[in-house]
Design an enzyme around this catalytic site. Structure first.
Site, PDB file in Angstrom:
ATOM      1  N   GLU A  61       0.845  -1.184   0.000  1.00  0.00           N
ATOM      2  CA  GLU A  61       0.000   0.000   0.000  1.00  0.00           C
ATOM      3  C   GLU A  61       0.887   1.244   0.000  1.00  0.00           C
ATOM      4  O   GLU A  61       1.093   1.831  -1.037  1.00  0.00           O
ATOM      5  CB  GLU A  61      -0.937  -0.028   1.207  1.00  0.00           C
ATOM      6  N   GLU A  96      -1.650   0.575  13.473  1.00  0.00           N
ATOM      7  CA  GLU A  96      -2.766   1.115  12.684  1.00  0.00           C
ATOM      8  C   GLU A  96      -4.094   0.985  13.435  1.00  0.00           C
ATOM      9  O   GLU A  96      -4.955   1.843  13.341  1.00  0.00           O
ATOM     10  CB  GLU A  96      -2.854   0.339  11.364  1.00  0.00           C
TER      11      GLU A  96
HETATM   12  C1  RAM Z   1      -6.229   2.212   5.199  1.00  0.00           C
HETATM   13  C2  RAM Z   1      -5.238   2.859   6.094  1.00  0.00           C
HETATM   14  C3  RAM Z   1      -5.125   4.317   5.821  1.00  0.00           C
HETATM   15  C4  RAM Z   1      -6.464   4.973   5.827  1.00  0.00           C
HETATM   16  C5  RAM Z   1      -7.350   4.310   4.811  1.00  0.00           C
HETATM   17  C6  RAM Z   1      -8.757   4.844   4.792  1.00  0.00           C
HETATM   18  O1  RAM Z   1      -5.711   2.041   3.951  1.00  0.00           O
HETATM   19  O2  RAM Z   1      -5.629   2.653   7.423  1.00  0.00           O
HETATM   20  O3  RAM Z   1      -4.314   4.878   6.787  1.00  0.00           O
HETATM   21  O4  RAM Z   1      -6.385   6.339   5.575  1.00  0.00           O
HETATM   22  O5  RAM Z   1      -7.430   2.931   5.101  1.00  0.00           O
END
Ligand code: RAM
Length: 924
Positions: free
Chosen positions: A513, A777
């Site tokens: 990502e 996260e």
């Molecule tokens: C995931 C990650 C990212 C967030 C998006 C919406 O890809 O947590 O940080 O901003 O979702």
């Protein structure tokens, strides 16, 4: 301590001694230090010349402002003559102090780049796919479906002769892909992953290298290795578009200019005379990893004396390039490149610090994984820190052709690497030894997010270390306190920022990502700017953010955009409004604000047009809400409308700063309307906010959306929810950064501290108790009761939930600025003892100089230490219950530099140490 006023930290365009600046009108800044109370600059003089020595020769000055009566030190437009390209300008600032005395000066330089695209006179070059003999299909068994078609990087070279000693030489270069420039066998500069990631359709950044000392009379070889990188390698997670976002293959653009004493010059540029050949890197990809076969290294390929004529093969090679370990399966050597285009395209000078290797981390342990039948078990190396970078492996005495495979993971599960959360990122480096007595392997064009590395295939002795890389934003802040867990939290925040600051601010450095999500960045920006000087980094990334805006005015959730084409969500699109404003407030960067302003206005206009009743329900994109909230659900329109109000207010503020009073008035009115609509729809008569969540209440309070008479009641609901859960939070990305600041602002620092010290799930402390060395996260990334969260989205290195860092500086230690202050022109120092802390201290290198604020509490005696740099005044507020303020045994109000205020003390610049009796601690 210095007592004289002294300028230091001189910058041009917010960088120290930038080499290769494309700004026509670079802005000059300096900071001030000096311990004397009341020290301040009252005037300055700027001079500039083409040689450092000429700064002392009035007859040779290019610029002399004379004495300018001003206290200004920040971002002063270049007041000199029009700048020439490729020219170094030395400049000096002299300052006058508060007594009208001229005191010390300081000097620096900046050097312009090519300034104009038509100055390149160079062509993009790459592999000649048509005239190249077909490459043998890869035979090695290491390739996976993802890596099978990854091409080997370009090894490009060009020999040229210098008849005379040069006086000066510069290489201007960039790539479609990632590249390492080389001259006469040596890599140039300390940048990594150049040219960095920008939206290449709009901007490709070039790097400038001073190569004067690397050249010699006679033959020289300019060379480069160029891999896919963000240009054509894997980026993001869209299975329909996993790679090749900008192009199919890498390319190089370079211009080397050599100046001689008589004023003449010679240029070597990329063109059809270059050749391309094989090398030891078989493929390299940011997500998949790198494959190096040391047997295929062509010795001397980038040095003089190498024969590279078409078909003639290499003059020497370290092995038989025709072996299966080789490239192309034949001794084809170097062949002419293809000229891919003569238009440089949107090439611009790199405006901020590049990615660099900044730390080396030694392992804390190396263990052999369980016995594997017939082969040596792999080693698991623990670096003790979840970090971003790569492994450097030194191998002794391995047999030629030994295949070493290094895999990476953030976490172990049952003693083995846990890689499920990397998704499609293979994060695997393969090294094949040549058989030399000692060999060093370190991938060149990839990076991984890991704490653990598994090294397989090595029976022999090896040394290993981790090399940490990130955008080298200058460090600006330090926070320390008496509590080890809070210090670990701060360390986790700093490492999270480091690891996710690789060219763009990303959400995760390990999985497939690594995108520049706007909400994450805006939420973390206040913390980021405590830790580092992120002025140039953010200003540059903002150009990509603004570039995502469509004709309707909508931004995208990520920048640079790869394949996510939906219009941005609330709090995500608003990042394009919040960040320029933050850059203005923190660094006084008016130019970035002015650049962003029409885009900020268009975004608010877009939301307004589609939501004329001022409740943001339509065009909410992916509407992530309070992303990754836990045990709560904040209604999406509450969050969206709060952000609509927030952005409208910021646009109004920006309009005032920029002198657009009409836009200011219109947006002030819009803000009033949204505020009223929010109160009407979402704030109940008892002060609670629709949805009843912590984040709903926090947004309403932080963005000023609660009618005044209900504020206390709203705070009461917030506190009741937290306490009802045993001081546990439910906030996701949008709410978390507001929690502690809002609680503290409304007299509940005790609850903020309870959250800080909480170590039951969900909390920062819970992750730390379970070994976190970076911010996760998700609150439930791993829990005792449920194990790992879904591997489909579970980064253990993500900065959003670390946005509490701003509060550690701003309230725990106490460094902040007053609401009307810009770039800390007026400090607000509010040390806030609480929780189980007995002391806390922060130092922050602001745009105007270094600020310190700290406190300690011992048997009811509070000692507060502050350092205010020359220039700004500070308002120092003591915690409730502080009595008998003294300094050196004398009443504080009588001390030099101090003026009493109704709610504290006004301090002029200088260092102070106050004592007070704290009769009623603010916290329980
Ligand atoms: C995931 C990650 C990212 C967030 C998006 C919406 O890809 O947590 O940080 O901003 O979702």
């Amino acid at each position: 301590m210095t007592t004289h006023l002294t300028p230091y930290g001189l910058t041009a365009e917010q960088r120290v001694e930038p080499l290769g600046l494309d700004a026509e009108n670079p802005r000059l800044s300096w900071k001030l230090r000096g311990g004397r109370r009341g020290a301040a600059q009252t005037a300055y003089r700027l001079t500039a010349a083409l040689r450092a020595g000429d700064l002392d020769d009035a007859g040779r000055l290019l610029l002399d402002t004379g004495r300018v009566d001003s206290g200004e030190t920040l971002l002063i437009d270049w007041p000199g003559p029009e700048l020439a390209p490729c020219t170094r300008y030395f400049w000096r600032v002299e300052v006058w102090d508060e007594n009208g005395d001229r005191v010390a000066g300081a000097q620096s330089w900046f050097e312009t780049g090519l300034l104009r695209v038509d100055a390149w006179q160079a062509a993009w070059i790459g592999r000649d796919a048509v005239n190249q003999p077909p490459m043998d299909p890869p035979t090695d068994h290491d390739r996976t479906v993802a890596t099978h078609n990854l091409p080997p990087p370009l090894y490009l070279r060009r020999s040229f002769t210098l008849g005379r000693e040069p006086v000066r030489a510069r290489l201007y270069a960039t790539a479609h892909g990632v590249y390492q420039p080389r001259l006469n066998g040596e890599p140039l500069g300390d940048g990594e992953l150049a040219p960095g990631w920008t939206d290449y359709r709009h901007r490709v950044q070039y790097q400038t290298h001073d190569v004067t000392d690397a050249l010699r009379v006679g033959e020289n070889v300019l060379a480069a290795v160029v891999a896919d990188g963000w240009w054509s390698g894997y980026v993001g997670f869209d299975p329909r578009r996993p790679a090749c976002h900008y192009g199919d293959a890498p390319a190089l653009l370079a211009r080397l200019v050599v100046w001689f004493a008589d004023g003449t010059r010679q240029a070597v540029t990329t063109d059809g005379s270059w050749t391309e050949g094989p090398g030891e890197i078989r493929f390299s990809d940011l997500l998949m990893g790198e494959y190096v076969d040391a047997r295929a290294r062509v010795r001397g390929w980038d040095e003089p004396g190498f024969v590279d004529a078409t078909g003639s093969g290499a003059a020497s090679s370290s092995g038989d390039v025709g072996t299966p370990g080789g490239w192309g399966g034949r001794r084809s050597g170097f062949r002419p490149v293809a000229v891919l285009g003569t238009d440089p395209g949107p090439v611009v000078a790199e405006p901020d610090e590049p990615v660099r290797v900044t730390h080396t981390v030694r392992p804390v342990s190396i263990t052999r994984a369980g016995p594997t039948p017939s082969t040596t078990p792999p080693s698991i190396v623990d670096f003790g820190q979840n970090l971003v970078g790569r492994v450097r492996l030194t191998v002794h005495g391995a047999a030629p052709g030994t295949r070493i495979v290094v895999r990476h993971a953030e976490i172990l599960s049952d003693g083995a690497l846990y890689v499920a959360n990397l998704r499609r990122a293979e994060a695997t480096d393969t090294f094949i030894t040549s058989g030399a007595a000692t060999e060093v392997f370190e991938p060149l064009f990839t990076f991984h997010g890991f704490r653990y590395a598994e090294i397989a295939g090595l029976e022999h002795r090896f040394d290993v270390e981790a090399r940490v890389l990130h955008s080298d934003t200058p460090q600006a802040g330090e926070f320390h306190c008496s509590d080890a867990t809070v210090n670990q939290l701060y360390s986790n925040i700093v490492w999270g920022q480091r690891g996710n600051w690789v060219s763009v601010p990303t959400d995760c450095p390990q999985r497939d990502e690594r995108l520049g999500w706007l909400a994450d960045a805006q939420i973390f920006a206040p913390t980021a700017s405590r830790n580092a000087d992120v002025s140039a980094f953010f200003a540059r990334w903002m150009l990509d953010v603004l570039g995502t805006q469509d004709a309707e005015g909508a931004f995208r959730d990520v920048a640079p955009v790869v394949s996510m084409y939906r219009q941005a969500a609330p709090a995500w699109g608003d990042g394009a409004v919040v960040i320029p404003w933050h850059l203005w407030r923190t660094y006084a960067d008016k130019r970035s604000l002015a650049t962003a302003f029409p885009h900020m206005k268009a975004w608010v206009g877009f939301v307004h047009r589609h939501n004329p009743d001022l409740i943001w329900r339509h065009r909410t994109g992916n509407s992530y809400g309070d992303w990754l909230e836990i045990d709560a659900h904040t209604p999406r329109e509450v969050l969206a409308t709060a952000y609509f109000a927030h952005s409208a207010r910021i646009v109004a503020g920006a309009a005032r700063v920029l002198g657009d009073d009409e836009a200011a008035a219109a947006h002030e009115e819009l803000h009033r309307g949204i505020r009223a609509a929010f109160a009407h729809h979402f704030v109940r008569p008892d002060g609670s906010v629709a949805g009843g969540t912590q984040t709903g209440h926090l947004l309403a309070l932080a963005f000023g959306l609660v009618p005044e008479h209900l504020t206390e009641a709203t705070v009461g609901h917030l506190v009741a929810d937290l306490k009802g859960r045993g001081n546990r939070l439910t906030t996701g990305f949008a709410g978390v950064g507001l929690l502690c600041p809002v609680l503290t602002a409304h007299g509940h620092a005790d609850v903020a501290y309870a959250l800080l010290h909480q170590d039951e799930y969900p909390s920062w402390g819970y992750s730390i108790r379970h070994g976190a060395t970076t911010i996760w996260e998700r609150w439930d990334g791993w829990t005792r009761h449920a194990g790992f969260q879904s591997a489909s989205m579970n980064s253990f290195n993500h900065y959003s939930l670390g946005s509490v860092g701003d509060w550690l500086f701003g309230r725990v230690a106490g460094i902040d600025q007053t609401p009307g202050s810009v770039a800390y022109s007026e400090l607000l120092l509010r040390p806030t003892p609480g929780g189980r802390l007995t002391w806390a201290r922060a130092t922050q290198e602001t745009a105007r100089g270094s600020v310190t604020c700290g406190w300690s509490l011992n048997n009811g005696t509070l000692v507060v230490t502050v350092v205010v740099p020359p220039g700004p005044d500070a308002v120092l507020q003591f915690p409730d219950g502080a009595r008998n303020l003294t300094e050196d045994g004398e009443a504080a109000a009588l001390r030099p530099g101090v003026t009493p205020l109704a709610n504290g003390l006004r301090l002029r610049s200088g260092s102070y140490t106050f004592s007070a009796d704290l009769v009623r601690p603010t916290t329980s």
